[in-house]
Design a protein around this motif. Structure first.
Motif, PDB file in Angstrom:
ATOM      1  N   SER A  74       0.762   9.347  -4.263  1.00  0.00           N
ATOM      2  CA  SER A  74       1.812   8.437  -4.715  1.00  0.00           C
ATOM      3  C   SER A  74       2.341   8.814  -6.090  1.00  0.00           C
ATOM      4  CB  SER A  74       1.276   7.001  -4.743  1.00  0.00           C
ATOM      5  OG  SER A  74       0.126   6.911  -5.567  1.00  0.00           O
TER       6      SER A  74
ATOM      7  N   ASP B  94      -4.802   2.615  -7.768  1.00  0.00           N
ATOM      8  CA  ASP B  94      -4.734   1.663  -6.657  1.00  0.00           C
ATOM      9  C   ASP B  94      -5.745   0.547  -6.912  1.00  0.00           C
ATOM     10  OD1 ASP B  94      -4.213   0.402  -4.304  1.00  0.00           O
ATOM     11  OD2 ASP B  94      -4.982   1.985  -3.000  1.00  0.00           O
TER      12      ASP B  94
ATOM     13  N   ARG C 151       0.846  -1.196   0.000  1.00  0.00           N
ATOM     14  CA  ARG C 151       0.000   0.000   0.000  1.00  0.00           C
ATOM     15  C   ARG C 151       0.880   1.244   0.000  1.00  0.00           C
ATOM     16  NH1 ARG C 151      -5.038   1.665   2.436  1.00  0.00           N
ATOM     17  NH2 ARG C 151      -5.378  -0.423   3.336  1.00  0.00           N
TER      18      ARG C 151
ATOM     19  N   GLN D 125       0.606   5.373   0.672  1.00  0.00           N
ATOM     20  CA  GLN D 125      -0.241   6.458   1.125  1.00  0.00           C
ATOM     21  C   GLN D 125      -0.256   7.560   0.082  1.00  0.00           C
ATOM     22  OE1 GLN D 125      -2.037   6.203   3.814  1.00  0.00           O
ATOM     23  NE2 GLN D 125      -1.119   4.272   4.471  1.00  0.00           N
TER      24      GLN D 125
ATOM     25  N   ASP E 145      -1.019  -3.515   7.517  1.00  0.00           N
ATOM     26  CA  ASP E 145      -2.427  -3.755   7.208  1.00  0.00           C
ATOM     27  C   ASP E 145      -2.931  -5.040   7.860  1.00  0.00           C
ATOM     28  OD1 ASP E 145      -2.595  -1.466   5.749  1.00  0.00           O
ATOM     29  OD2 ASP E 145      -2.543  -2.412   3.783  1.00  0.00           O
TER      30      ASP E 145
END
Length: 344
Positions: A160, A324, A155, A157, A202
């Motif tokens: 990006s 994403d 992932r 944040q 996560d």
């Protein structure tokens, strides 16, 4: 019969060697190898037979470089991440039918991510697919300013930049594992953490969220762990040495879970009768008959198809609005989980 033209030992056969073997010109061999018109069927077959006889293989990379295209996707992977082997296999399967080749560069304890990426850039890769990168977001954005970059299994944040992300919903996978264990009657569920590995935060958050949702806040126990069997074994030893053993363990990945299983076996603790164990990734190891591990499956095929599609779309100027892409996980129930033992 075509004249023979032996190739000296250790020398790679060339177009000229094929031409001599087939008794035709080098230009005609080039026409056949490029698959363009200009050679009769009989001549084409004779040239191809000669190429097979002497072991000639077209240097497709050199030809592409001459055309100012490498059609090469660079893949950074971690030697200590067993799941990356499944991802690499999937990348090959998705890239080659699309007309792209794959260059691999490993990250190891003695080889940094920077070194791995620099090697791929030196190979004139047109795009980078980075498996579980740990580089700073700013570094990834700087790379994406040079060429398309797709991060897999991490992932990022926002913001990006131009970096595409393809990842599993790791927090959801951990929640599925906890829900499964709670449904079996478990309350004392421990989590062996993945440290700073991509996805670890996560999974840790998903575990905590699920435990709280089930009203098990006081049973939350997160142990330092890692990626390897040794990490899982060390964490399991700490659990066994504690005053209160859990009845179930969720490990960061399958390899850490196998370290847990080994330690429990050596200590005379039965699985799943006394302690249930859940892994994460669903690597080939998990499905081996003597392991038969309950685990959370990451869909390697879907992850890699999305990653390759994204990289190629960037190269070919196609629109790809979503940066994403999140792939859902699925719990795979096998033999290492069962109903919680009755209180003694």
């Amino acid at each position: 019969m075509a004249p023979s033209s032996p190739v000296p030992d250790g020398k790679r056969p060339t177009l000229a060697d094929v031409a001599a073997r087939a008794g035709v010109s080098t230009a005609l061999v080039s026409i056949v190898m490029r698959g363009v018109k200009g050679a009769s069927d009989a001549t084409r077959e004779r040239v191809l037979e000669a190429a097979r006889d002497i072991g000639y293989r077209p240097d497709t990379r050199a030809r592409l470089l001459r055309s100012n295209r490498s059609r090469l996707l660079g893949v950074q992977f971690g030697l200590q991440h067993p799941f990356h082997a499944d991802l690499v296999e999937g990348i090959y399967a998705a890239a080659e039918p699309a007309g792209y080749q794959v260059a691999l560069s490993a990250v190891a304890p003695s080889r940094s991510e920077q070194h791995a990426v620099d090697a791929l850039l030196g190979d004139r890769c047109e795009a980078l697919i980075l498996l579980g990168p740990q580089a700073a977001a700013a570094r990834l954005k700087a790379l994406a300013d040079q060429l398309p970059v797709v991060c897999v299994a991490r992932r990022l944040q926002a913001p990006s930049g131009n970096v595409d992300v393809v990842r599993t919903a790791d927090d959801e996978g951990a929640r599925q594992a906890v829900d499964h264990l709670v449904a079996l009657g478990h309350r004392d569920i421990a989590h062996i953490d993945g440290g700073k590995a991509p996805g670890a935060a996560d999974r840790r958050r998903g575990y905590r969220t699920a435990m709280k949702r089930h009203g098990l806040d006081h049973h939350i126990r997160v142990l330092p762990g890692g990626l390897t069997e040794e990490d899982g074994a060390a964490a399991a030893s700490r659990l066994l040495g504690s005053q209160h053993r859990p009845t179930a363990v969720l490990a960061f990945n399958d390899y850490a879970a196998t370290g847990v299983l080994d330690t429990l076996l050596r200590s005379g603790v039965t699985v799943p009768e006394e302690i249930s164990v859940v892994g994460f990734d669903d690597t080939r190891l998990a499905s081996l008959a003597h392991v038969n591990l309950t685990t959370v499956r990451q869909d390697a095929t879907s992850l890699t198809e999305h990653a390759v599609t994204r990289a190629i779309a960037r190269l070919e100027g196609k629109r790809t609005p979503d940066r994403d892409t999140v792939v859902p996980p699925h719990l795979i129930v096998r033999a290492t989980t069962a109903a919680a033992p009755l209180p003694s």
